[in-house]
Design a protein around this motif. Structure first.
Motif, PDB file in Angstrom:
ATOM      1  N   GLY A   1       0.816  -1.212   0.000  1.00  0.00           N
ATOM      2  CA  GLY A   1       0.000   0.000   0.000  1.00  0.00           C
ATOM      3  C   GLY A   1       0.851   1.263   0.000  1.00  0.00           C
ATOM      4  N   MET A   2       2.100   1.126   0.498  1.00  0.00           N
ATOM      5  CA  MET A   2       2.995   2.284   0.564  1.00  0.00           C
ATOM      6  C   MET A   2       3.838   2.420  -0.691  1.00  0.00           C
ATOM      7  SD  MET A   2       2.398   2.958   3.774  1.00  0.00           S
ATOM      8  CE  MET A   2       3.721   4.135   4.058  1.00  0.00           C
ATOM      9  N   THR A   3       3.875   1.354  -1.490  1.00  0.00           N
ATOM     10  CA  THR A   3       4.817   1.304  -2.606  1.00  0.00           C
ATOM     11  C   THR A   3       4.559   2.400  -3.630  1.00  0.00           C
ATOM     12  OG1 THR A   3       5.047  -1.061  -2.339  1.00  0.00           O
ATOM     13  CG2 THR A   3       5.691  -0.161  -4.461  1.00  0.00           C
ATOM     14  N   PHE A   4       3.298   2.655  -3.874  1.00  0.00           N
ATOM     15  CA  PHE A   4       2.975   3.519  -5.003  1.00  0.00           C
ATOM     16  C   PHE A   4       2.700   4.959  -4.594  1.00  0.00           C
ATOM     17  CE2 PHE A   4       1.647  -0.841  -5.917  1.00  0.00           C
ATOM     18  CZ  PHE A   4       2.525  -1.109  -6.951  1.00  0.00           C
ATOM     19  N   ARG A   5       2.885   5.266  -3.291  1.00  0.00           N
ATOM     20  CA  ARG A   5       2.656   6.652  -2.894  1.00  0.00           C
ATOM     21  C   ARG A   5       4.004   7.356  -2.747  1.00  0.00           C
ATOM     22  NH1 ARG A   5      -0.400   8.097   1.357  1.00  0.00           N
ATOM     23  NH2 ARG A   5      -1.891   6.446   0.930  1.00  0.00           N
ATOM     24  N   PRO A   6       3.997   8.655  -2.970  1.00  0.00           N
ATOM     25  CA  PRO A   6       5.247   9.386  -2.839  1.00  0.00           C
ATOM     26  C   PRO A   6       5.752   9.297  -1.400  1.00  0.00           C
ATOM     27  CG  PRO A   6       3.511  10.725  -3.835  1.00  0.00           C
ATOM     28  CD  PRO A   6       2.867   9.506  -3.317  1.00  0.00           C
ATOM     29  N   ARG A   7       7.058   9.232  -1.232  1.00  0.00           N
ATOM     30  CA  ARG A   7       7.629   9.097   0.106  1.00  0.00           C
ATOM     31  C   ARG A   7       7.467  10.395   0.870  1.00  0.00           C
ATOM     32  NH1 ARG A   7      10.292   4.080  -1.061  1.00  0.00           N
ATOM     33  NH2 ARG A   7       8.398   3.343  -2.036  1.00  0.00           N
ATOM     34  N   ALA A   8       6.748  10.326   1.987  1.00  0.00           N
ATOM     35  CA  ALA A   8       6.611  11.504   2.837  1.00  0.00           C
ATOM     36  C   ALA A   8       6.532  10.999   4.259  1.00  0.00           C
ATOM     37  CB  ALA A   8       5.355  12.287   2.485  1.00  0.00           C
ATOM     38  N   GLY A   9       7.166  11.707   5.173  1.00  0.00           N
ATOM     39  CA  GLY A   9       7.116  11.298   6.563  1.00  0.00           C
ATOM     40  C   GLY A   9       7.874  10.005   6.786  1.00  0.00           C
ATOM     41  N   LEU A  10       7.196   9.025   7.376  1.00  0.00           N
ATOM     42  CA  LEU A  10       7.848   7.783   7.776  1.00  0.00           C
ATOM     43  C   LEU A  10       8.354   6.983   6.579  1.00  0.00           C
ATOM     44  CD1 LEU A  10       5.513   6.330  10.528  1.00  0.00           C
ATOM     45  CD2 LEU A  10       7.817   7.218  10.804  1.00  0.00           C
ATOM     46  N   ALA A  11       9.423   6.260   6.804  1.00  0.00           N
ATOM     47  CA  ALA A  11       9.877   5.306   5.788  1.00  0.00           C
ATOM     48  C   ALA A  11       8.807   4.224   5.664  1.00  0.00           C
ATOM     49  CB  ALA A  11      11.210   4.684   6.207  1.00  0.00           C
ATOM     50  N   PRO A  12       8.587   3.708   4.453  1.00  0.00           N
ATOM     51  CA  PRO A  12       7.515   2.743   4.228  1.00  0.00           C
ATOM     52  C   PRO A  12       7.567   1.555   5.194  1.00  0.00           C
ATOM     53  CG  PRO A  12       8.459   3.430   2.142  1.00  0.00           C
ATOM     54  CD  PRO A  12       9.293   4.056   3.217  1.00  0.00           C
ATOM     55  N   ARG A  13       8.771   1.004   5.421  1.00  0.00           N
ATOM     56  CA  ARG A  13       8.856  -0.172   6.275  1.00  0.00           C
ATOM     57  C   ARG A  13       8.428   0.140   7.702  1.00  0.00           C
ATOM     58  NH1 ARG A  13      11.398  -4.298   3.989  1.00  0.00           N
ATOM     59  NH2 ARG A  13      12.136  -3.863   1.892  1.00  0.00           N
ATOM     60  N   GLU A  14       8.871   1.299   8.158  1.00  0.00           N
ATOM     61  CA  GLU A  14       8.517   1.709   9.509  1.00  0.00           C
ATOM     62  C   GLU A  14       7.017   1.948   9.610  1.00  0.00           C
ATOM     63  OE1 GLU A  14      10.079   1.673  12.129  1.00  0.00           O
ATOM     64  OE2 GLU A  14       8.970   2.979  13.507  1.00  0.00           O
ATOM     65  N   ALA A  15       6.456   2.606   8.588  1.00  0.00           N
ATOM     66  CA  ALA A  15       5.018   2.887   8.582  1.00  0.00           C
ATOM     67  C   ALA A  15       4.233   1.575   8.551  1.00  0.00           C
ATOM     68  CB  ALA A  15       4.661   3.747   7.366  1.00  0.00           C
ATOM     69  N   ALA A  16       4.687   0.627   7.746  1.00  0.00           N
ATOM     70  CA  ALA A  16       3.990  -0.659   7.654  1.00  0.00           C
ATOM     71  C   ALA A  16       4.062  -1.394   8.989  1.00  0.00           C
ATOM     72  CB  ALA A  16       4.621  -1.504   6.541  1.00  0.00           C
ATOM     73  N   ARG A  17       5.221  -1.313   9.646  1.00  0.00           N
ATOM     74  CA  ARG A  17       5.377  -1.984  10.939  1.00  0.00           C
ATOM     75  C   ARG A  17       4.424  -1.392  11.971  1.00  0.00           C
ATOM     76  NH1 ARG A  17       7.936  -1.257  15.600  1.00  0.00           N
ATOM     77  NH2 ARG A  17       8.881   0.706  14.956  1.00  0.00           N
ATOM     78  N   ARG A  18       4.387  -0.051  12.016  1.00  0.00           N
ATOM     79  CA  ARG A  18       3.526   0.609  13.006  1.00  0.00           C
ATOM     80  C   ARG A  18       2.060   0.275  12.766  1.00  0.00           C
ATOM     81  NH1 ARG A  18       5.757   6.599  14.440  1.00  0.00           N
ATOM     82  NH2 ARG A  18       7.924   5.992  14.801  1.00  0.00           N
ATOM     83  N   ALA A  19       1.658   0.245  11.489  1.00  0.00           N
ATOM     84  CA  ALA A  19       0.261  -0.030  11.169  1.00  0.00           C
ATOM     85  C   ALA A  19      -0.108  -1.444  11.596  1.00  0.00           C
ATOM     86  CB  ALA A  19       0.015   0.171   9.668  1.00  0.00           C
ATOM     87  N   LEU A  20       0.788  -2.397  11.305  1.00  0.00           N
ATOM     88  CA  LEU A  20       0.507  -3.786  11.692  1.00  0.00           C
ATOM     89  C   LEU A  20       0.480  -3.924  13.213  1.00  0.00           C
ATOM     90  CD1 LEU A  20       2.287  -6.341   9.333  1.00  0.00           C
ATOM     91  CD2 LEU A  20      -0.148  -6.125   9.863  1.00  0.00           C
ATOM     92  N   GLU A  21       1.367  -3.207  13.891  1.00  0.00           N
ATOM     93  CA  GLU A  21       1.354  -3.220  15.362  1.00  0.00           C
ATOM     94  C   GLU A  21       0.042  -2.649  15.878  1.00  0.00           C
ATOM     95  OE1 GLU A  21       6.136  -2.796  16.389  1.00  0.00           O
ATOM     96  OE2 GLU A  21       4.851  -1.013  16.362  1.00  0.00           O
ATOM     97  N   ARG A  22      -0.402  -1.564  15.198  1.00  0.00           N
ATOM     98  CA  ARG A  22      -1.615  -0.881  15.645  1.00  0.00           C
ATOM     99  C   ARG A  22      -2.823  -1.815  15.564  1.00  0.00           C
ATOM    100  NH1 ARG A  22      -5.314   0.283  17.483  1.00  0.00           N
ATOM    101  NH2 ARG A  22      -6.488   2.212  17.713  1.00  0.00           N
ATOM    102  N   VAL A  23      -2.886  -2.675  14.527  1.00  0.00           N
ATOM    103  CA  VAL A  23      -4.026  -3.587  14.400  1.00  0.00           C
ATOM    104  C   VAL A  23      -3.738  -4.912  15.106  1.00  0.00           C
ATOM    105  CG1 VAL A  23      -4.784  -2.543  12.236  1.00  0.00           C
ATOM    106  CG2 VAL A  23      -3.287  -4.559  12.189  1.00  0.00           C
ATOM    107  N   GLY A  24      -2.616  -4.980  15.798  1.00  0.00           N
ATOM    108  CA  GLY A  24      -2.327  -6.147  16.638  1.00  0.00           C
ATOM    109  C   GLY A  24      -1.908  -7.384  15.871  1.00  0.00           C
TER     110      GLY A  24
END
Lengths: 234, 412
Positions: free
Chosen positions: A114-137
């Motif tokens: 989901g992060m691959t095709f959006r322009p890079r802004a803010g968090l690095a994609p891997r970090e953002a993906a990790r946080r999102a997965l953590e957030r949904v447990g």
């Protein structure tokens, strides 16, 4: 973009499909709709009332016949296909009724996708993906593929994918229709809380009263004509 | 999870189909590589051997190609004889650097016994160009000397002969014919040369004429008291000129003077032979390319089918914001990866196969094939990369036309 612009603004939106008899069947006819930033809205309607088509129009997956759609002040209507893809990637998170996770990829990779095709802004994609997965447990299930997850877990991966990029607007298409009542409620709790945290506006399409009643603001769609749209469209 | 990762996962998802497709590419590449290497190896070995002599004097009625094959490749039979005087004459010819006599017709365990002089070991070389005398274990026989022999590496491998062993030879080239009474001693063994010398047993030409059986034959034909050399003559004379450029003049002179032998140019004859054989190996090459074309079509079919099955997946990618060209690139990259991985696998298989077969090919056909990877491999990979674009394009273009909205709704 100015902070004052709404997350979504629609004016005079019309969409129809060619009918087998040769005429046009109008599916969506929406004179006006505004959704402020960080606001939430439920769109209700019977089958064939054009709910899913409306989401496709907002997301730029389908081009509109007439009218304007602005997302965060950016005009979606009138753009070419590639420009619509870019605007969608930058501003929207999409949550599907059937989750639409890619079967070959792990939960983590699906979120990362989901992060691959959006322009890079803010968090690095891997970090953002990790946080999102953590957030949904589901961080501990990150290496599981969709078929190794329960339906509820799949939906949480889909939520993580839609919200990992902190989109301006989240479009959710019948997010609870594949879940039982208890899980549906949990899913909606998660979705609303997560949207609040990412400061995303939320537009949920549903025909489930239990979902619709959660929202202060509700819009009821009706099919523009008595006859339903061609089969196969929500 | 970029375009490359998605392409890679796409291959992994359809493991069986991808594997089979890659295998067919690999087989085509391995086959093409084997055919091309074998052809180059065989050609090089034949022309390399033919470079040994600038001209050969052979029997007047023999076929030119037959003379070359019999003299330089120890194949077939000598089609007659050449008078001994012509050998003496050639040796004294100022243009001739070395003249090597050949007397053939005897054999040992099916290996040709060649009566010759020690000059042969100074003129002829192995595949790398090293003179045979430097590839010798033991010693060279003495010209005009005792019954001694030098044997090739295949003889060592196929027969009981060892350094110091004594043996008798059979009259004629077929096994188990009448045996001569004389015994030779092996004094030297050639290390593998990749040339017909590996199969030969060399004896001093004088001992050939001293064989009782040959002398009786000479007596029957020429009468008592004549030198067996002069009666029996030679099978052929190999000529190395002082300058290769003289060979055509040498040939013309032999033709115009109507001598009792014909002069043939081995390189011309071998070129003619390869032209005949060339048609055959072109067919093999054609088959190899055909296999590659079929493998390519397999990729088109497999990927196109995959696209049809994956329209929903493509729609999801698009809904996540993937641009059309990115979807196109994923599919194209999949084709490219299949072709290139198959190609690398094929090159590995091909080189491995050649390495395993090379000793056998060297033994059986006397051809040294290039085994190691080389620039040709890069060229093959380059061609494959271009072919990958070609076969990936149609399914990739198909992926572009997937109607996103429709397939997002299709059930999971």
């Amino acid at each position: 973009m100015a902070a004052a612009t709404p997350a979504l603004r629609i004016e005079g939106l019309q969409k129809g499909f060619a009918s087998p008899e040769g005429g046009r069947v109008p599916v969506v006819d929406l004179p006006e709709l505004t959704l402020e930033r960080e606001a939430a809205l439920a769109v209700e309607g019977e089958s064939g009332s054009g709910k899913t088509t409306l989401l496709h129009l907002i997301a730029g997956i389908l081009p509109a016949d007439a009218g304007r759609i602005e997302i965060g002040g950016h005009l979606m209507t009138g753009l070419g296909e590639a420009a619509r893809d870019r605007l969608r990637a930058r501003t929207l998170g999409y949550l599907f009724q059937t989750f639409n996770l890619l079967a070959g990829l792990t939960a983590y990779e699906n979120v990362l996708l989901g992060m691959t095709f959006r322009p890079r802004a803010g968090l690095a994609p891997r970090e953002a993906a990790r946080r999102a997965l953590e957030r949904v447990g589901l961080w501990d299930r990150r290496h599981h593929r969709p078929e190794q997850l329960s339906v509820g877990q799949q939906q949480r991966v889909a939520i993580a994918r839609a919200l990992a990029g902190q989109p301006l607007l989240v479009l959710a298409d019948e997010p609870t229709s594949n879940l039982d009542a208890a899980r549906g409620a949990q899913c909606m709790d998660l979705l609303e809380e997560f949207c609040a945290e990412t400061r995303s506006a939320l537009l949920v399409v549903t025909h489930d009263p239990a979902v619709a009643t959660r929202f202060a603001r509700r819009l009821v769609l009706r099919a523009p004509e008595p006859e339903p749209a061609p089969p196969g469209r929500g | 999870m970029g375009v490359f990762g998605l392409a890679w996962r796409g291959i992994g998802r359809r493991r069986l189909m991808s594997g089979l497709t890659m295998l067919s590419v690999a087989l085509g590449v391995a086959l093409a590589l084997a055919v091309l290497s074998l052809r180059a190896g065989v050609r090089e070995s034949y022309t390399g051997v033919a470079r040994g002599y600038d001209a050969i004097l052979g029997p007047t009625h023999g076929s030119p190609l037959g003379i070359v094959l019999n003299t330089m490749f120890h194949l077939g039979e000598a089609g007659g004889t050449v008078p001994w005087e012509l050998y003496e004459e050639a040796r004294n010819d100022p243009r001739v650097a070395v003249a090597v006599p050949y007397a053939v017709g005897d054999s040992f365990f099916g290996h040709p016994v060649v009566g010759t002089s020690s000059d042969l070991f100074r003129v002829l070389t192995d595949r790398a160009g090293t003179p045979l005398e430097q590839r010798l274990t033991g010693a060279l026989f003495e010209d005009g000397g005792p019954f001694e022999a030098v044997i090739g590496s295949r003889v060592l491998a196929d027969t009981p002969l060892r350094l110091g062993a004594r043996f008798r030879v059979a009259h004629g080239t077929e096994a188990a014919l009448e045996e001569h009474a004389e015994e030779w001693t092996v004094v030297g063994v050639l290390r593998p040369t990749g040339t017909p010398a590996d199969r030969a047993i060399y004896i001093p030409i004088d001992t050939f004429y001293e064989v009782g059986g040959h002398q009786r034959g000479a007596a029957q034909r020429g009468g008592e008291g004549h030198d067996a050399k002069e009666v029996l003559g030679l099978s052929a004379v190999g000529i190395r000129l002082k300058a290769r450029i003289l060979s055509l003049r040498f040939l013309d002179e032999y033709r115009s003077e109507r001598k009792a032998a014909q002069c043939v140019l081995p390189q011309d004859q071998v070129r003619r032979l390869l032209d005949i054989v060339g048609d055959v190996d072109r067919y093999f090459e054609g088959i190899a390319w055909l296999v590659l074309v079929v493998a390519g079509l397999g990729i088109v079919v497999s990927l196109t089918q995959a696209i049809l099955a994956r329209r929903r997946e493509i729609a999801i990618l698009r809904s996540l914001g993937a641009r059309p060209w990115q979807v196109f690139a994923v599919v194209l990259l999949e084709a490219e990866l299949l072709v290139l991985l198959g190609g690398v696998l094929g090159l590995l298989l091909g080189h491995l196969g050649l390495a395993l077969l090379a000793p056998t090919i060297l033994e059986r056909f006397g051809a040294l094939v290039a085994v190691g990877p080389g620039l040709a491999d890069l060229r093959i990979l380059g061609i494959l990369a271009a072919a990958g674009v070609l076969v990936g394009w149609p399914p990739a273009a198909r992926a572009l036309r997937v109607p996103v909205a429709r397939f997002l709704q299709a059930g999971s």
